[in-house]
Scaffold this motif. Structure first.
Motif, PDB file in Angstrom:
ATOM      1  N   HIS A 222       0.836  -1.204   0.000  1.00 51.57           N
ATOM      2  CA  HIS A 222       0.000   0.000   0.000  1.00 51.57           C
ATOM      3  C   HIS A 222       0.869   1.250   0.000  1.00 51.57           C
ATOM      4  CE1 HIS A 222      -3.553   2.373   0.516  1.00 51.57           C
ATOM      5  NE2 HIS A 222      -3.191   2.832   1.698  1.00 51.57           N
ATOM      6  N   ALA A 223       1.943   1.235   0.805  1.00 53.99           N
ATOM      7  CA  ALA A 223       2.851   2.377   0.839  1.00 53.99           C
ATOM      8  C   ALA A 223       3.535   2.566  -0.509  1.00 53.99           C
ATOM      9  CB  ALA A 223       3.884   2.190   1.951  1.00 53.99           C
ATOM     10  N   LEU A 226       1.581   4.424  -2.711  1.00 52.81           N
ATOM     11  CA  LEU A 226       1.592   5.841  -2.345  1.00 52.81           C
ATOM     12  C   LEU A 226       2.931   6.494  -2.689  1.00 52.81           C
ATOM     13  CD1 LEU A 226      -0.109   5.585   1.179  1.00 52.81           C
ATOM     14  CD2 LEU A 226      -1.176   6.249  -0.985  1.00 52.81           C
ATOM     15  N   SER A 227       3.656   5.884  -3.634  1.00 53.24           N
ATOM     16  CA  SER A 227       4.953   6.396  -4.123  1.00 53.24           C
ATOM     17  C   SER A 227       6.042   6.316  -3.066  1.00 53.24           C
ATOM     18  CB  SER A 227       4.807   7.838  -4.632  1.00 53.24           C
ATOM     19  OG  SER A 227       3.865   7.900  -5.686  1.00 53.24           O
ATOM     20  N   GLN A 228       6.069   5.181  -2.343  1.00 54.32           N
ATOM     21  CA  GLN A 228       7.118   4.917  -1.360  1.00 54.32           C
ATOM     22  C   GLN A 228       7.763   3.562  -1.667  1.00 54.32           C
ATOM     23  OE1 GLN A 228       5.362   5.238   2.604  1.00 54.32           O
ATOM     24  NE2 GLN A 228       4.004   6.842   1.862  1.00 54.32           N
ATOM     25  N   VAL A 263      -0.067   6.481   6.292  1.00 53.68           N
ATOM     26  CA  VAL A 263       0.647   7.597   5.666  1.00 53.68           C
ATOM     27  C   VAL A 263       1.969   7.123   5.083  1.00 53.68           C
ATOM     28  CG1 VAL A 263       1.758   9.821   6.107  1.00 53.68           C
ATOM     29  CG2 VAL A 263      -0.442   9.285   7.187  1.00 53.68           C
TER      30      VAL A 263
END
Length: 299
Positions: A222-223, A226-228, A263
């Motif tokens: 999921h991260a 989120l572009s991680q 986040v």
């Protein structure tokens, strides 16, 4: 590390042999506690609490006290089984504890406190697990047991040393090349039969987060969405080289409602972490307001 007031910080970390050092090695317990304290975590999902039950659980309480008075839970070691129990430590200023469960399985019991974010009516199942290192079939059973934490629409967050591999094609770390790994015992422990051959064991991840209707969300994936991309870094082993390249075997899963509040997921494998353990430290950061809304469902 500066704290952020509007976030919930959750750590998952397998501290090798509880920082005690193997065969008379260096004692890293103080360094491990310093690393954790610098994060100011609200929840710690721990693996390898070796010796923490001894002397009235002195090591367990020492860690909890060093982290500002977290409330600690761990199952008692079982006779004739692994002496490396798991545990969960919880910030009582942010969470109320509603119940505590232990899922007793043949390898290591799963530690499962049930909490509520203060001011929110919906409970949250927390769990720390260390899946069986030697039996792929038992790991699959353990993963299926973990799915029950999300039964009947429950919210859950689970951190583990999975002793197995991610199942998707989105990973940044290639699975082991078993033709190049000479450790025959490790080969038996970490591979399964499929389509007439032996492949890396990805079944626990498939059970937990695979299929058209997954029970959990893998927070690292999921991260990454989120572009991680760093969230997909390998986590273990940070030291051994005889069992192939390091892999992403330490993972945190959340039910979709909890995952929506994520986040960031950060993988710490710096020199201090590697001095303490052969596993990286995972830090999941959640938006407190979003998590609060997820745990306050509308009728």
């Amino acid at each position: 590390m500066p704290s952020v007031t509007n976030e919930v910080r959750i750590v998952c970390w397998n501290i090798e042999h509880n920082g005690r050092g193997r065969s008379g090695g260096d004692d890293h317990r103080d360094l491990a506690r310093d690393i954790l304290a610098s994060i100011e975590p609200h929840i710690v999902l721990r693996q390898e609490l070796t010796g923490a039950w001894d002397r009235g659980k002195a090591d367990l309480y020492a860690e909890a006290n060093r982290l500002g008075g977290l409330v600690p839970f761990m199952p008692a070691p079982r006779e004739g089984r692994s002496n490396n129990p798991v545990g969960v430590l919880i910030d009582p200023t942010m969470f109320c504890v509603d119940a505590y469960f232990e899922h007793d399985l043949p390898s290591k019991a799963i530690c499962n406190p049930r909490v509520r974010l203060k001011g929110c009516p919906k409970p949250l199942n927390l769990a720390s697990a260390h899946l069986c290192h030697y039996d792929p079939d038992l790991r699959a059973t353990e993963a299926r047991r973990i799915t029950t934490l999300a039964d009947s629409g429950r919210s859950a967050l689970v951190g583990m040393d999975a002793n197995s591999y991610p199942h998707t094609q989105l990973e940044t770390v290639a699975l082991p090349d078993w033709d190049k790994i000479e450790d025959r015992v490790h080969y038996q422990h970490r591979t399964i039969e499929r389509d007439g051959g032996r492949i890396s064991d990805t079944r626990p991840d498939e059970i937990l987060s695979g299929g058209a209707r997954p029970v959990f969300t893998d927070l690292a994936l999921h991260a990454a969405a989120l572009s991680q991309p760093g969230a997909l870094a390998a986590t273990a082993s940070l030291k051994r080289t005889d069992q192939g390249t390091a892999q992403r075997i330490d993972r945190i899963y959340g039910t979709p409602d909890v995952a929506a509040a994520l986040v960031a997921l950060e993988v710490y494998a710096d020199d201090a972490v590697a001095e303490v353990s052969d596993h990286a430290l995972l830090l999941a950061r959640f938006d407190l307001d979003v998590l609060r809304r997820a745990l306050t469902p509308t009728r």
